[in-house]
Design a protein around this motif. Structure first.
Motif, PDB file in Angstrom:
ATOM      1  N   MET A  13      -8.239  -3.481  16.832  1.00  0.00           N
ATOM      2  CA  MET A  13      -7.578  -2.196  16.651  1.00  0.00           C
ATOM      3  C   MET A  13      -6.360  -2.090  17.563  1.00  0.00           C
ATOM      4  N   THR A  14      -6.475  -2.592  18.805  1.00  0.00           N
ATOM      5  CA  THR A  14      -5.341  -2.551  19.718  1.00  0.00           C
ATOM      6  C   THR A  14      -4.147  -3.262  19.128  1.00  0.00           C
ATOM      7  N   HIS A  15      -4.367  -4.454  18.576  1.00  0.00           N
ATOM      8  CA  HIS A  15      -3.261  -5.213  17.994  1.00  0.00           C
ATOM      9  C   HIS A  15      -2.685  -4.477  16.790  1.00  0.00           C
TER      10      HIS A  15
ATOM     11  N   LEU B 169      -3.670   9.717  18.237  1.00  0.00           N
ATOM     12  CA  LEU B 169      -3.560   8.624  17.279  1.00  0.00           C
ATOM     13  C   LEU B 169      -4.716   8.721  16.302  1.00  0.00           C
ATOM     14  N   ARG B 170      -4.443   8.448  15.021  1.00  0.00           N
ATOM     15  CA  ARG B 170      -5.496   8.471  14.018  1.00  0.00           C
ATOM     16  C   ARG B 170      -5.624   7.098  13.372  1.00  0.00           C
ATOM     17  N   ASP B 171      -6.871   6.726  13.042  1.00  0.00           N
ATOM     18  CA  ASP B 171      -7.103   5.438  12.403  1.00  0.00           C
ATOM     19  C   ASP B 171      -6.951   5.569  10.887  1.00  0.00           C
ATOM     20  N   GLY B 172      -7.275   4.491  10.164  1.00  0.00           N
ATOM     21  CA  GLY B 172      -7.106   4.481   8.721  1.00  0.00           C
ATOM     22  C   GLY B 172      -8.019   5.418   7.973  1.00  0.00           C
ATOM     23  N   ASP B 173      -9.059   5.938   8.629  1.00  0.00           N
ATOM     24  CA  ASP B 173      -9.957   6.912   8.016  1.00  0.00           C
ATOM     25  C   ASP B 173      -9.613   8.342   8.425  1.00  0.00           C
TER      26      ASP B 173
ATOM     27  N   ALA C  89      -2.406 -11.552   9.985  1.00  0.00           N
ATOM     28  CA  ALA C  89      -3.382 -12.609  10.234  1.00  0.00           C
ATOM     29  C   ALA C  89      -4.720 -12.239   9.600  1.00  0.00           C
ATOM     30  N   PRO C  90      -5.478 -13.222   9.100  1.00  0.00           N
ATOM     31  CA  PRO C  90      -6.791 -12.951   8.492  1.00  0.00           C
ATOM     32  C   PRO C  90      -7.705 -12.197   9.449  1.00  0.00           C
ATOM     33  N   GLY C  91      -8.417 -11.222   8.912  1.00  0.00           N
ATOM     34  CA  GLY C  91      -9.376 -10.462   9.710  1.00  0.00           C
ATOM     35  C   GLY C  91      -8.838  -9.173  10.283  1.00  0.00           C
ATOM     36  N   LEU C  92      -7.504  -8.991  10.278  1.00  0.00           N
ATOM     37  CA  LEU C  92      -6.938  -7.756  10.795  1.00  0.00           C
ATOM     38  C   LEU C  92      -7.055  -6.644   9.756  1.00  0.00           C
ATOM     39  N   VAL C  93      -7.369  -5.432  10.216  1.00  0.00           N
ATOM     40  CA  VAL C  93      -7.443  -4.283   9.322  1.00  0.00           C
ATOM     41  C   VAL C  93      -6.047  -4.002   8.762  1.00  0.00           C
ATOM     42  N   ASN C  94      -5.972  -3.777   7.456  1.00  0.00           N
ATOM     43  CA  ASN C  94      -4.672  -3.580   6.803  1.00  0.00           C
ATOM     44  C   ASN C  94      -4.659  -2.236   6.084  1.00  0.00           C
ATOM     45  N   ASP C  95      -4.835  -1.146   6.862  1.00  0.00           N
ATOM     46  CA  ASP C  95      -4.854   0.190   6.284  1.00  0.00           C
ATOM     47  C   ASP C  95      -3.449   0.620   5.871  1.00  0.00           C
TER      48      ASP C  95
ATOM     49  N   ASP D 174      -3.751  15.597   8.983  1.00  0.00           N
ATOM     50  CA  ASP D 174      -4.354  14.599   8.088  1.00  0.00           C
ATOM     51  C   ASP D 174      -3.578  13.293   8.003  1.00  0.00           C
ATOM     52  N   ASN D 175      -2.938  12.868   9.105  1.00  0.00           N
ATOM     53  CA  ASN D 175      -2.280  11.562   9.105  1.00  0.00           C
ATOM     54  C   ASN D 175      -3.320  10.446   9.066  1.00  0.00           C
ATOM     55  N   LEU D 176      -2.925   9.294   8.534  1.00  0.00           N
ATOM     56  CA  LEU D 176      -3.785   8.113   8.512  1.00  0.00           C
ATOM     57  C   LEU D 176      -3.067   6.936   9.145  1.00  0.00           C
ATOM     58  N   ASP D 177      -3.747   6.249  10.047  1.00  0.00           N
ATOM     59  CA  ASP D 177      -3.240   5.027  10.660  1.00  0.00           C
ATOM     60  C   ASP D 177      -1.885   5.243  11.330  1.00  0.00           C
TER      61      ASP D 177
END
Length: 299
Positions: free
Chosen positions: A1-3, A60-64, A244-250, A281-284
């Motif tokens: 998440m930091t990256h 800060l808000r995440d993808g959800d 990169a593979p494995g990174l969240v792509n919201d 209601d921002n996302l990511d």
């Protein structure tokens, strides 16, 4: 998440194109800078428009849409210089012109969740548009334009407060204003920006296309003061390419509502307006409040 946060900030400040690394869905254009009369192109002449923008980050808000833990705050201050020239030539019944935008930014970030505590300032990415088209009817106005954001600002992938984004973007504009009465006292407007992004050289990542919509409902009082309800909505339409593979792509989203007031002095060919927007209601993305003051002068 930091990256992911660091990357999003590095990808994501420029209006009318304004652009802040932390306040655009995932591109260059910063919503909320145009407001009520955004789709109304001025008559032939040379114009300067200066935007003073302050963006205050609360969280800060995440993808959800969930607020990330700990204290994550920041501030962005910008002076965006825009020059517009409208000619007396016509294409398809529209006035034809061009514009250039040069933003100067100062960004300060303190994101504990990502271990980011830094500030930076400088000239951001420059925007040039060789084609601006403005139509004018008895009860309506419309605009269409195309231009390019150059990756001209200083950018460092390890410094999310960098004034530049490290990639270029092609931006298309389409909008309209509808005057609900013959005296044009009541106006409803909508202005859209569609951005197609290039590859970021330092990372090999290509941000997904983005769409921004600014809207307003305004009323001009008998004395000339114009008041209105304004808002913006922005969406990242495609996932980033090259992560990169494995990174969240919201996909990022941002939404805001606010109020605007403005006045124009015909004898001075001078206009001044200000607006306040509250995001929800921002996302990511970061979420906060945007304050804007705009000065317009015809030469």
């Amino acid at each position: 998440m930091t990256h992911k946060i660091t990357l999003a900030l590095g990808l994501a400040l420029g209006g009318c194109a304004l652009s802040f690394a932390v306040q655009a869905a995932n591109g260059h254009y910063v919503p909320g800078v145009e407001g009520l009369d955004g789709p109304v192109v001025p008559p032939p002449g040379l114009y300067y428009r200066g935007y003073l923008v302050h963006y205050d980050i609360d969280r800060l808000r995440d993808g959800d849409g969930n607020a990330l833990p700990t204290s994550n705050t920041g501030k962005v201050n910008a002076l965006v210089n825009r020059v517009v020239w409208m000619s007396d030539k016509r294409i398809l019944g529209a006035d034809v012109g061009m514009e250039a935008i040069v933003p100067v930014l100062n960004t300060s970030l303190d994101f504990s969740v990502a271990g980011i505590d830094e500030s930076d300032s400088g000239v951001g990415d420059v925007f040039l548009s060789p084609l601006v088209l403005g139509w004018h009817g008895e009860r309506w106005d419309a605009v269409a334009a195309a231009g390019y954001w150059f990756a001209s600002g200083d950018f460092d992938v390890d410094q999310p407060a960098s004034p530049g984004k490290g990639f270029g973007s092609t931006m298309f504009t389409l909008g309209g204003a509808w005057h609900l009465d013959a005296e044009k006292r009541w106006t409803v407007s909508a202005l859209s920006r569609y951005e197609i992004h290039g590859e970021q050289d330092d990372t090999g990542i290509t941000p997904g296309d983005s769409l921004t919509l600014e809207w307003g409902i305004g009323h001009r009082l008998a004395g000339g003061l114009k008041l209105g309800l304004v808002g913006y909505d922005a969406w990242q339409l495609e996932a980033d390419d090259g992560l990169a593979p494995g990174l969240v792509n919201d996909k990022a989203e941002q939404h805001a509502v606010g109020a605007e007031a403005g006045y124009f002095w015909p004898s001075l060919a001078l206009g001044l307006n200000g607006a306040y927007y509250h995001e929800y209601d921002n996302l990511d993305l970061p979420e906060g409040d945007l304050f804007r003051v705009t000065l317009t002068k015809r030469f």
